[in-house]
Design an enzyme around this catalytic site. Structure first.
Site, PDB file in Angstrom:
ATOM      1  N   SER A   1      45.623  89.625  71.170  1.00  0.00           N
ATOM      2  CA  SER A   1      46.861  89.064  71.739  1.00  0.00           C
ATOM      3  C   SER A   1      48.065  89.475  70.889  1.00  0.00           C
ATOM      4  O   SER A   1      49.154  89.709  71.411  1.00  0.00           O
ATOM      5  CB  SER A   1      46.764  87.537  71.863  1.00  0.00           C
ATOM      6  OG  SER A   1      46.879  86.904  70.609  1.00  0.00           O
TER       7      SER A   1
ATOM      8  N   HIS B   1      59.999  85.082  71.240  1.00  0.00           N
ATOM      9  CA  HIS B   1      58.922  84.126  71.510  1.00  0.00           C
ATOM     10  C   HIS B   1      58.162  83.950  70.188  1.00  0.00           C
ATOM     11  O   HIS B   1      57.769  84.943  69.562  1.00  0.00           O
ATOM     12  CB  HIS B   1      57.988  84.663  72.601  1.00  0.00           C
ATOM     13  CG  HIS B   1      56.721  83.867  72.705  1.00  0.00           C
ATOM     14  ND1 HIS B   1      56.730  82.527  72.976  1.00  0.00           N
ATOM     15  CD2 HIS B   1      55.412  84.213  72.537  1.00  0.00           C
ATOM     16  CE1 HIS B   1      55.483  82.069  72.979  1.00  0.00           C
ATOM     17  NE2 HIS B   1      54.667  83.077  72.718  1.00  0.00           N
TER      18      HIS B   1
ATOM     19  N   GLU C   1      52.593  75.976  81.354  1.00  0.00           N
ATOM     20  CA  GLU C   1      51.230  76.454  81.566  1.00  0.00           C
ATOM     21  C   GLU C   1      50.248  75.346  81.237  1.00  0.00           C
ATOM     22  O   GLU C   1      49.082  75.600  80.970  1.00  0.00           O
ATOM     23  CB  GLU C   1      50.949  77.733  80.784  1.00  0.00           C
ATOM     24  CG  GLU C   1      51.281  77.688  79.325  1.00  0.00           C
ATOM     25  CD  GLU C   1      50.940  78.989  78.645  1.00  0.00           C
ATOM     26  OE1 GLU C   1      49.761  79.351  78.648  1.00  0.00           O
ATOM     27  OE2 GLU C   1      51.858  79.625  78.103  1.00  0.00           O
TER      28      GLU C   1
ATOM     29  N   SER D   1      51.540  85.846  77.617  1.00  0.00           N
ATOM     30  CA  SER D   1      50.250  86.541  77.651  1.00  0.00           C
ATOM     31  C   SER D   1      49.878  86.874  79.077  1.00  0.00           C
ATOM     32  O   SER D   1      50.337  86.231  80.015  1.00  0.00           O
ATOM     33  CB  SER D   1      49.167  85.649  77.046  1.00  0.00           C
ATOM     34  OG  SER D   1      49.288  85.655  75.654  1.00  0.00           O
TER      35      SER D   1
ATOM     36  N   ASP E   1      42.741  77.835  52.272  1.00  0.00           N
ATOM     37  CA  ASP E   1      43.912  77.793  51.402  1.00  0.00           C
ATOM     38  C   ASP E   1      45.123  77.413  52.286  1.00  0.00           C
ATOM     39  O   ASP E   1      45.371  78.084  53.298  1.00  0.00           O
ATOM     40  CB  ASP E   1      44.089  79.202  50.812  1.00  0.00           C
ATOM     41  CG  ASP E   1      45.304  79.312  49.920  1.00  0.00           C
ATOM     42  OD1 ASP E   1      46.101  78.356  49.860  1.00  0.00           O
ATOM     43  OD2 ASP E   1      45.465  80.384  49.292  1.00  0.00           O
TER      44      ASP E   1
ATOM     45  N   CYS F   1      53.866  82.020  78.590  1.00  0.00           N
ATOM     46  CA  CYS F   1      55.102  81.543  77.943  1.00  0.00           C
ATOM     47  C   CYS F   1      56.359  82.136  78.553  1.00  0.00           C
ATOM     48  O   CYS F   1      57.444  81.559  78.433  1.00  0.00           O
ATOM     49  CB  CYS F   1      55.081  81.883  76.467  1.00  0.00           C
ATOM     50  SG  CYS F   1      53.637  81.250  75.632  1.00  0.00           S
TER      51      CYS F   1
ATOM     52  N   THR G   1      47.863  76.821  65.690  1.00  0.00           N
ATOM     53  CA  THR G   1      49.158  77.188  66.288  1.00  0.00           C
ATOM     54  C   THR G   1      49.520  76.269  67.456  1.00  0.00           C
ATOM     55  O   THR G   1      50.343  76.641  68.297  1.00  0.00           O
ATOM     56  CB  THR G   1      49.145  78.656  66.779  1.00  0.00           C
ATOM     57  OG1 THR G   1      48.208  78.767  67.864  1.00  0.00           O
ATOM     58  CG2 THR G   1      48.751  79.623  65.686  1.00  0.00           C
TER      59      THR G   1
ATOM     60  N   ASN H   1      53.674  76.107  68.404  1.00  0.00           N
ATOM     61  CA  ASN H   1      53.957  76.859  69.635  1.00  0.00           C
ATOM     62  C   ASN H   1      54.224  75.901  70.788  1.00  0.00           C
ATOM     63  O   ASN H   1      53.386  75.040  71.069  1.00  0.00           O
ATOM     64  CB  ASN H   1      52.742  77.755  69.962  1.00  0.00           C
ATOM     65  CG  ASN H   1      53.038  78.781  71.050  1.00  0.00           C
ATOM     66  OD1 ASN H   1      54.121  78.784  71.632  1.00  0.00           O
ATOM     67  ND2 ASN H   1      52.076  79.641  71.324  1.00  0.00           N
TER      68      ASN H   1
HETATM   69  P1  HMG Z   1      43.068  83.677  62.024  1.00  0.00           P
HETATM   70  O1  HMG Z   1      41.927  84.608  62.153  1.00  0.00           O
HETATM   71  O2  HMG Z   1      42.745  82.243  61.761  1.00  0.00           O
HETATM   72  O3  HMG Z   1      44.044  84.088  60.886  1.00  0.00           O
HETATM   73  O4  HMG Z   1      43.904  83.759  63.369  1.00  0.00           O
HETATM   74  P2  HMG Z   1      44.092  85.451  60.020  1.00  0.00           P
HETATM   75  O5  HMG Z   1      42.881  85.581  59.196  1.00  0.00           O
HETATM   76  O6  HMG Z   1      44.482  86.609  60.913  1.00  0.00           O
HETATM   77  O7  HMG Z   1      45.304  85.067  59.072  1.00  0.00           O
HETATM   78  C1  HMG Z   1      46.582  84.880  59.595  1.00  0.00           C
HETATM   79  C2  HMG Z   1      47.584  85.490  58.607  1.00  0.00           C
HETATM   80  O8  HMG Z   1      47.531  84.740  57.388  1.00  0.00           O
HETATM   81  C3  HMG Z   1      47.264  86.935  58.203  1.00  0.00           C
HETATM   82  O9  HMG Z   1      48.505  87.577  58.022  1.00  0.00           O
HETATM   83  C4  HMG Z   1      46.544  86.766  56.852  1.00  0.00           C
HETATM   84  O10 HMG Z   1      46.660  87.909  56.028  1.00  0.00           O
HETATM   85  C5  HMG Z   1      47.338  85.595  56.291  1.00  0.00           C
HETATM   86  P3  HMG Z   1      48.737  89.080  58.577  1.00  0.00           P
HETATM   87  O11 HMG Z   1      47.773  89.914  57.787  1.00  0.00           O
HETATM   88  O12 HMG Z   1      48.366  89.068  60.036  1.00  0.00           O
HETATM   89  O13 HMG Z   1      50.158  89.346  58.317  1.00  0.00           O
HETATM   90  N1  HMG Z   1      46.607  84.833  55.265  1.00  0.00           N
HETATM   91  C6  HMG Z   1      47.174  84.371  54.123  1.00  0.00           C
HETATM   92  N2  HMG Z   1      48.430  84.485  53.650  1.00  0.00           N
HETATM   93  C7  HMG Z   1      48.716  83.872  52.452  1.00  0.00           C
HETATM   94  N3  HMG Z   1      47.792  83.176  51.736  1.00  0.00           N
HETATM   95  C8  HMG Z   1      46.528  83.052  52.190  1.00  0.00           C
HETATM   96  C9  HMG Z   1      46.163  83.658  53.426  1.00  0.00           C
HETATM   97  N4  HMG Z   1      45.032  83.717  54.173  1.00  0.00           N
HETATM   98  C10 HMG Z   1      45.308  84.445  55.291  1.00  0.00           C
HETATM   99  N5  HMG Z   1      45.620  82.369  51.465  1.00  0.00           N
HETATM  100  C11 HMG Z   1      45.446  84.162  65.102  1.00  0.00           C
HETATM  101  C12 HMG Z   1      45.240  84.138  63.593  1.00  0.00           C
HETATM  102  C13 HMG Z   1      46.877  84.521  65.398  1.00  0.00           C
HETATM  103  C14 HMG Z   1      44.526  85.242  65.712  1.00  0.00           C
HETATM  104  C15 HMG Z   1      45.077  82.771  65.667  1.00  0.00           C
HETATM  105  O14 HMG Z   1      45.935  81.787  65.151  1.00  0.00           O
HETATM  106  C16 HMG Z   1      45.125  82.699  67.183  1.00  0.00           C
HETATM  107  O15 HMG Z   1      44.184  83.091  67.872  1.00  0.00           O
HETATM  108  N6  HMG Z   1      46.247  82.153  67.744  1.00  0.00           N
HETATM  109  C17 HMG Z   1      46.404  81.988  69.203  1.00  0.00           C
HETATM  110  C18 HMG Z   1      46.860  83.253  69.858  1.00  0.00           C
HETATM  111  C19 HMG Z   1      48.273  83.621  69.463  1.00  0.00           C
HETATM  112  O16 HMG Z   1      49.079  82.806  69.068  1.00  0.00           O
HETATM  113  N7  HMG Z   1      48.611  84.918  69.627  1.00  0.00           N
HETATM  114  C20 HMG Z   1      49.954  85.384  69.372  1.00  0.00           C
HETATM  115  C21 HMG Z   1      50.377  86.510  70.299  1.00  0.00           C
HETATM  116  S1  HMG Z   1      50.078  86.090  72.013  1.00  0.00           S
HETATM  117  C22 HMG Z   1      51.350  84.972  72.387  1.00  0.00           C
HETATM  118  O17 HMG Z   1      52.273  84.814  71.644  1.00  0.00           O
HETATM  119  C23 HMG Z   1      51.220  84.219  73.667  1.00  0.00           C
HETATM  120  C24 HMG Z   1      50.896  82.751  73.543  1.00  0.00           C
HETATM  121  O18 HMG Z   1      52.032  82.027  73.119  1.00  0.00           O
HETATM  122  C25 HMG Z   1      50.385  82.221  74.889  1.00  0.00           C
HETATM  123  C26 HMG Z   1      51.276  82.421  76.090  1.00  0.00           C
HETATM  124  O19 HMG Z   1      51.968  83.393  76.276  1.00  0.00           O
HETATM  125  O20 HMG Z   1      51.143  81.552  76.932  1.00  0.00           O
HETATM  126  C27 HMG Z   1      49.787  82.487  72.533  1.00  0.00           C
END
Ligand code: HMG
Length: 445
Positions: free
Chosen positions: A211, A244, A83, A364, A31, A120, A163, A328
């Protein structure tokens, strides 16, 4: 004490875009609202075939130098935070200086150059290094160029794929800055974590769900540490709070935690008590689990109050406008969030001079840092000259198969030739490989 901070900011986005609702979601059978509402992202930026971390960083720095009328002699330091580096020895800042020397008469031989790595948060750490260098009186009247540049790519099929993003932020750090002054007070939350890492590999190994939790825990520690030196924070103290922003949904989670913390034992908590009760206190619960359940319930109620919604709309939402469209940018992400808020204020009637921002940086691995910034009179001129909206609108909209080709083109393990989708126009471009496997760059008129 001398005011030190950011005198100018320029942003350079990768010239391609992947639309998450139109192009990404259908391929994944998802979706579209999972991305637009859940993660809060509409699109990701990608580099064209002739772009990379060097071209994006050098192009942002070049625009900044042109706008400020700077010459190489004005710059005593070039620090790059990334990075996405492709060289374990020679820093990206030397490649950037080499690019800039193609278009300026002078050179940067006098400038101290380096590269910062800590996921980051390295962008903010480089900013810190520049500020400290000036405060130590070592700058000899010169300013520092700080460049945060990344191609934030994940392996195809990884949960992080939605992302992704690519772009650079260049900042010029000086005494008596025109945009923001940085506080000397800082707070840290830092721990040895393996939530996201790249052990000699280009694409990250990520435990995405963890994360998110690590981000929130380190941010909480950093806020407490900041308050231990700067005193208690209150939501009314800050015009904007740029975080961030790996995706706006992450900031939504961090913001409600920060708000709950800031209003505890304040007039705001009292005012909300009739509506949702006071915040649960640990001493009133038999065990941690019961306390945590109560906190979660309270936060669900807090999010629905008018007081929180208004604060979020005014203080947080404007920081997310650019991020929603570009994804990002890792080291640049919190600096994009600041820029987004400043552009929003400059375009409205808000008189921001003298007002405070609270910056929440994160990397991270893991570390969060919090500091305050004071907006300087005349900041509007600096941000109005930036053309982020135009850059965003001008990006080439990739089809799915084009996206796959672009992803392969920027995969360090592959050497894929690809016709560019856009035409370079007065900018640095990647120009092939040198005899020592070095990347080469030229200025395309
Ligand atoms: P995912 O499993 O694909 O997504 O991964 P999900 O199932 O957790 O869904 C995401 C959100 O969408 C959830 O919201 C769902 O409910 C919602 P939440 O419950 O968390 O509030 N959702 C919907 N909403 C409306 N309509 C719908 C619908 N379906 C679902 N139909 C994940 C998400 C973040 C895990 C993934 O994208 C990922 O692994 N990302 C990379 C890691 C990341 O960005 N982590 C963030 C923190 S770490 C960080 O910021 C450091 C970083 O920048 C690196 C650095 O420092 O160098 C990453």
């Amino acid at each position: 004490m001398t005011a030190v901070g950011i005198d100018a900011i320029e942003v350079w986005t990768g010239k391609l875009k992947l639309d998450l609702a139109e192009t990404f979601a259908p391929q994944k059978g998802d979706d579209p609202e999972k991305y637009t509402k859940g993660l809060g992202l509409f699109a990701s930026s990608f580099p064209d075939a002739y772009e990379d971390i060097v071209t994006m960083g050098a192009n942002a720095a070049h625009r900044l130098m042109e706008r400020k009328g700077l010459e190489p002699d004005d710059v005593g330091r070039i620090d790059v935070a990334t990075e996405s580096a492709f060289d374990n020895s020679k820093p990206v800042s030397t490649y950037v200086a080499g690019c800039l020397e193609q278009v300026y008469e002078g050179d940067f031989h006098h400038a101290n150059k380096g590269e910062r790595k800590f996921a980051c948060i390295a962008g903010t750490q480089s900013l810190d290094d520049a500020v400290n260098w000036i405060l130590a009186g070592r700058n000899r009247g010169r300013g520092a160029l700080v460049i945060a540049t990344d191609t934030a790519l994940y392996a195809r099929g990884d949960a992080g794929e939605a992302t992704q993003g690519a772009g650079a932020v260049a900042m010029y750090i000086t005494e008596d800055p025109s945009v923001v002054e940085l506080s000397t007070e800082q707070g840290y939350g830092s721990a040895d974590e393996t939530d996201f890492l790249k052990p000699n590999q280009q694409f990250p190994s990520v435990d995405g769900k963890r994360s998110v939790q690590v981000y929130l825990s380190r941010m909480r520690e950093a806020l407490a540490d900041f308050e231990s030196v700067a005193g208690a924070t209150h939501p009314d103290d800050y015009e904007f709070i740029p975080f961030h922003t790996p995706f706006p949904g992450m900031v939504r989670k961090a913001a409600v935690l920060g708000y709950r913390h800031m209003i505890r034992n304040t007039d705001v908590e009292e005012e909300l008590a009739d509506e949702i009760g006071r915040q649960p206190r640990r001493e009133n619960f038999d065990d941690d689990a019961a306390f945590e359940d109560a906190i979660r319930e309270h936060m669900d109620d807090l999010k629905e109050t008018d007081a929180y919604r208004e604060w979020y709309a005014d203080t947080i939402e404007p920081t997310l406008d650019v991020s929603r469209e570009v994804g990002n940018w890792y080291t640049g992400s919190v600096h994009v969030a600041r820029m987004s808020a400043l552009m929003h204020a400059a375009g409205s009637d808000t008189d921001l001079a003298g007002k405070k921002l609270l910056l929440g940086s994160y990397g991270s691995g893991a570390q969060a840092e919090i500091h305050e910034e004071t907006v300087q009179p005349g900041y509007e001129d600096a941000v109005e000259a930036a053309n982020i909206d135009e850059q965003i609108a001008a990006r080439y909209d990739l089809s799915w198969s084009e996206y796959e080709q672009v992803h392969d083109r920027h995969n360090h393990e592959k050497r894929v030739e690809l016709e560019p989708f856009t035409q370079p126009d007065g900018e640095f471009v990647f120009d092939g490989w040198g005899p020592m496997n070095e990347r080469k760059y030229t200025y395309a008129e």
